[in-house]
Design a protein around this motif. Sequence first.
Motif, PDB file in Angstrom:
ATOM      1  N   ALA A 112       0.826  -1.208   0.000  1.00 34.52           N
ATOM      2  CA  ALA A 112       0.000   0.000   0.000  1.00 34.52           C
ATOM      3  C   ALA A 112       0.858   1.256   0.000  1.00 34.52           C
ATOM      4  CB  ALA A 112      -0.933  -0.010   1.210  1.00 34.52           C
ATOM      5  N   ALA A 113       1.969   1.216   0.729  1.00 30.02           N
ATOM      6  CA  ALA A 113       2.842   2.395   0.813  1.00 30.02           C
ATOM      7  C   ALA A 113       3.448   2.747  -0.534  1.00 30.02           C
ATOM      8  CB  ALA A 113       3.947   2.154   1.837  1.00 30.02           C
ATOM      9  N   THR A 114       3.846   1.725  -1.286  1.00 27.85           N
ATOM     10  CA  THR A 114       4.467   2.001  -2.588  1.00 27.85           C
ATOM     11  C   THR A 114       3.436   2.336  -3.664  1.00 27.85           C
ATOM     12  OG1 THR A 114       4.480  -0.377  -3.092  1.00 27.85           O
ATOM     13  CG2 THR A 114       6.448   0.543  -2.064  1.00 27.85           C
ATOM     14  N   ALA A 115       2.156   2.002  -3.414  1.00 31.38           N
ATOM     15  CA  ALA A 115       1.105   2.271  -4.396  1.00 31.38           C
ATOM     16  C   ALA A 115       0.435   3.620  -4.187  1.00 31.38           C
ATOM     17  CB  ALA A 115       0.051   1.168  -4.349  1.00 31.38           C
ATOM     18  N   THR A 116       0.730   4.296  -3.075  1.00 29.58           N
ATOM     19  CA  THR A 116       0.064   5.550  -2.731  1.00 29.58           C
ATOM     20  C   THR A 116       1.090   6.622  -2.393  1.00 29.58           C
ATOM     21  OG1 THR A 116      -0.106   4.887  -0.394  1.00 29.58           O
ATOM     22  CG2 THR A 116      -1.970   4.335  -1.837  1.00 29.58           C
ATOM     23  N   GLU A 117       0.613   7.858  -2.296  1.00 22.73           N
ATOM     24  CA  GLU A 117       1.516   8.969  -1.987  1.00 22.73           C
ATOM     25  C   GLU A 117       1.051   9.816  -0.813  1.00 22.73           C
ATOM     26  OE1 GLU A 117       1.785  11.281  -5.530  1.00 22.73           O
ATOM     27  OE2 GLU A 117       2.944   9.769  -6.637  1.00 22.73           O
TER      28      GLU A 117
END
Length: 311
Positions: free
Chosen positions: A73-78
């Motif tokens: 989730a962290a790498t897919a969102t900002e």
Amino acid sequence: MRIGFSVPQFGPFADPDRTAGMCAALEDLGCHSLWVGDRLLSPLDPPEGYAGGGRMPVRYGTHLDPLLALAVAATATERVRLGSSTLNALWQPPLVLARALTTLDLISHGRLDVGIGLGWMREEYEAVGVPWQGRGARLEETLDVLDAVWCSDPVVHSGPRWTIPESTVLPKPRQGPRPPVLLGGFTPYALERVGRRADGWLAASMPLPFFHGLWSVAVEAAERAGRDPAALRRVFRVNPEVTPAAAGPAEAHHRGTVRQICDHLRQMCTAGADEVLVDLQLTTESPKEFLDLAAEFLTELAPPTPGEGRP
């Protein structure tokens, strides 16, 4: 009111590629946060302590690891905050847990909320070889170790369960002095701990009298500890059972139309820092259905335009 959703990680959503795409889509819809859950197994016989004494939902037997799902989730969102509701913190040594959570805070560029609890399933404790008895004391020392690792340099800890010699433990989390820690639980002991040493409570949508009684315990504990109760966050989880027609008032905290469930959540969220966590993994069968229903909840929970009431 802040609005969050579950990270897709259970049942038909337990696919990292699907998780990543849906998390990005939820952020695009305008939510404020995404939260993982934590299950190790789903006993075929009714587990001790399960609500209603029946079988757990079948899809809880298929799950992604919560910390790795948060990394996805962290790498897919900002933008969105990323949390756990709740992470069963006692299933691994706290020094190992601190390292993993520090790494997540760095991967997410300081967007991590650490939500932890004791869990409720004895069978999971037995499966990982962690004693069921003494969970509260073990959690207290776990919090001590997390604070030592995150806030001290060098790090040292000596307790009844774990010993850390004076050591260098780097890097530190991006958030200082540490990521926010929220605690789950629905007993007076749990709420006393929230008031005494947490940054907030991982709560649930529940009948209002029950909620007010529990929250008063946390408020009084915070005041005794010299802390400001108004600074404590509250995150209200709901696993909604959405129905086409309105349910009875006694069920509106978790069952009914989207409007009906949201009306109850609005009654619970009385402080600016309050947050709603809507878990749609048991309610929907496909990414499209999940995202469409998430959009309905976001629309319904969004504050009305100034000068306009709700229809």
